[in-house]
Design a protein around this motif. Structure first.
Motif, PDB file in Angstrom:
ATOM      1  N   HIS A 168       0.875  -1.187   0.000  1.00 55.29           N
ATOM      2  CA  HIS A 168       0.000   0.000   0.000  1.00 55.29           C
ATOM      3  C   HIS A 168       0.906   1.228   0.000  1.00 55.29           C
ATOM      4  O   HIS A 168       1.077   1.911   1.012  1.00 55.29           O
ATOM      5  CB  HIS A 168      -0.926  -0.031   1.214  1.00 55.29           C
ATOM      6  N   LEU A 176      -7.554  -4.164  -3.294  1.00 60.18           N
ATOM      7  CA  LEU A 176      -7.597  -5.407  -2.512  1.00 60.18           C
ATOM      8  C   LEU A 176      -8.744  -6.306  -2.945  1.00 60.18           C
ATOM      9  O   LEU A 176      -8.676  -7.527  -2.751  1.00 60.18           O
ATOM     10  CB  LEU A 176      -7.695  -5.077  -1.024  1.00 60.18           C
ATOM     11  N   GLU A 197      -0.166  -8.466   3.052  1.00 65.89           N
ATOM     12  CA  GLU A 197      -0.187  -7.039   2.717  1.00 65.89           C
ATOM     13  C   GLU A 197       1.006  -6.342   3.365  1.00 65.89           C
ATOM     14  O   GLU A 197       1.197  -6.445   4.569  1.00 65.89           O
ATOM     15  CB  GLU A 197      -1.481  -6.391   3.219  1.00 65.89           C
ATOM     16  N   ALA A 235      -1.260  -8.779   7.495  1.00 71.11           N
ATOM     17  CA  ALA A 235      -0.723  -7.445   7.186  1.00 71.11           C
ATOM     18  C   ALA A 235       0.507  -7.162   8.037  1.00 71.11           C
ATOM     19  O   ALA A 235       0.557  -7.506   9.214  1.00 71.11           O
ATOM     20  CB  ALA A 235      -1.778  -6.369   7.417  1.00 71.11           C
TER      21      ALA A 235
END
Ligand SMILES: Cc1ncc(COP(=O)(O)O)c(C=O)c1O
Length: 367
Positions: free
Chosen positions: A128, A136, A152, A173
């Motif tokens: 990101h 996503l 992520e 993440a």
């Protein structure tokens, strides 16, 4: 006006008092502050489990190990990122495979990702970048369809969201709390997940495979956060929503002041994206026809002389780094390579004043 740096960590009396209290307690290494920080970050990000680590790099490394990625596996990621996004695959003996990016948001192009999938692909690492979430929806659908881990890289995206859901809600993440991030612990990292077994593997991996002191069940590392760092994080986290809102307001203010400026292309916020503006990154247009970088270097120097700090994230894509050239990478990624030639990031941190924003925009207009 004094020089406006590209970033400025916000450390106040709360952080100083929290660190002093930890120092006075005598419990400096991973302990109650780390556990409290994990609980607070899990609640903030909407993820059931959070495992703190020594850095964003170690968060990515341990996430790949916990997902069982290793030799013979391929991991698809972006070449337009900090090198840790790809090196984590090398750490575990897997092969980073680079897909090109979308030109507006600088994030992985799902169609390019799909073309890069082979029978050896085991994981996707979307980044990101600059705080703008990847698509996503599309990447999660690809991960489900091809049975891939979705890891992520949210190292620049604390609090970002996609289609009303926080980043991290779609997979595992990884966050960084390096000093320039939207919130910091000096150095530090963290992995969030909805998978309790994965969280348990991460806890073992970060502490020498040791569930009980001096009993080692598996190979692990020392990639723990300290209580000193976690105390800083606990003081920072409640301020993060207001800081992200200030970054977004600064971005809107800069874009309004730079509207119509023909020699730059302004950053976009795609529909459905909650972009937390870790960086405000524009493209300089037409400055570098020969591809030498001299035009951008002159712009950087002109802005510095006008009292405005800038950053170039990133001047050389990962696949063109000497490390990767040495590993035999010969990819040609046109969108990534054009971005690397054109990008320039301006100061966007929460403490900027209206006068600072006027000054930054004026200096960019004058280029
Ligand atoms: C996109 C991205 N991935 C990974 C990292 C690695 O984080 P750290 O510096 O905390 O190891 C960073 C930060 O520096 C980053 O910006």
């Amino acid at each position: 006006m004094s020089f406006i740096p590209i970033s400025h960590p916000a450390i106040g009396p709360e952080e100083q008092a929290a660190v002093a209290a930890v120092l006075a307690s005598g419990q400096l290494a991973q302990g109650p502050q780390v556990h409290a920080f994990e609980a607070a970050f899990a609640a903030f990000s909407g993820a059931p489990h959070a495992v703190a680590t020594s850095s964003g790099t170690s968060a990515l490394h341990l996430a790949l190990l916990a997902h069982g990625i290793g030799p013979g596996d391929e991991v698809i990621t972006t070449s337009f990122s900090f090198i840790a996004s790809a090196n984590c695959a090398l750490f575990v003996g897997a092969k980073p495979v680079f897909a090109d990016i979308e030109p507006e948001a600088f994030t992985l192009d799902p169609a390019a990702v799909e073309r890069a999938i082979t029978p050896r692909t085991r994981a996707l690492i979307p980044v990101h970048l600059f705080g703008h979430p990847c698509d996503l929806t599309a990447l999660h659908a690809l991960a489900v369809k091809h049975n891939l881990a979705l890891i992520e890289d949210a190292c620049q995206a604390h609090g970002a969201g996609w289609q009303g859901r926080p980043v991290g809600a779609f997979g595992t993440a990884c966050y960084s709390f390096y000093a320039t991030k939207n919130m910091t612990t000096g150095e530090g990292g963290l992995v969030t997940t909805a998978d309790e077994a994965l969280a348990e593997r991460l806890r073992l991996l970060r502490a020498h495979g040791s569930p009980v002191r001096y009993q080692h069940e598996s190979l692990g590392y020392n990639q723990r956060l300290t209580d000193i760092q976690a105390a800083i994080g606990l003081a920072q986290l409640p301020k993060l929503p207001a800081w992200n809102a200030a970054r977004q307001a600064n971005a809107a203010a800069l874009s309004a002041r730079l509207a119509g400026c023909a020699h730059v292309r302004l950053p976009v916020v795609r529909p459905g994206a909650n972009h937390v503006f870790h960086q405000y990154t524009l493209r300089l247009l037409g400055r570098d026809p020969d591809g030498t970088g001299a035009g951008r270097a002159a712009a950087v120097e002109a802005l510095r002389a006008a009292g405005v700090g800038t950053g170039v994230f990133y001047p050389l894509p990962i696949h063109q780094q000497p490390l990767y050239r040495g590993l035999g990478y010969t990819d040609h990624l046109p969108v990534t390579e054009a971005a690397a030639r054109e990008v320039l990031s301006l100061p966007i941190y929460p403490g900027l004043t209206e006068a600072n924003l006027d000054h930054i925009a004026g200096a960019v207009r004058a280029l």
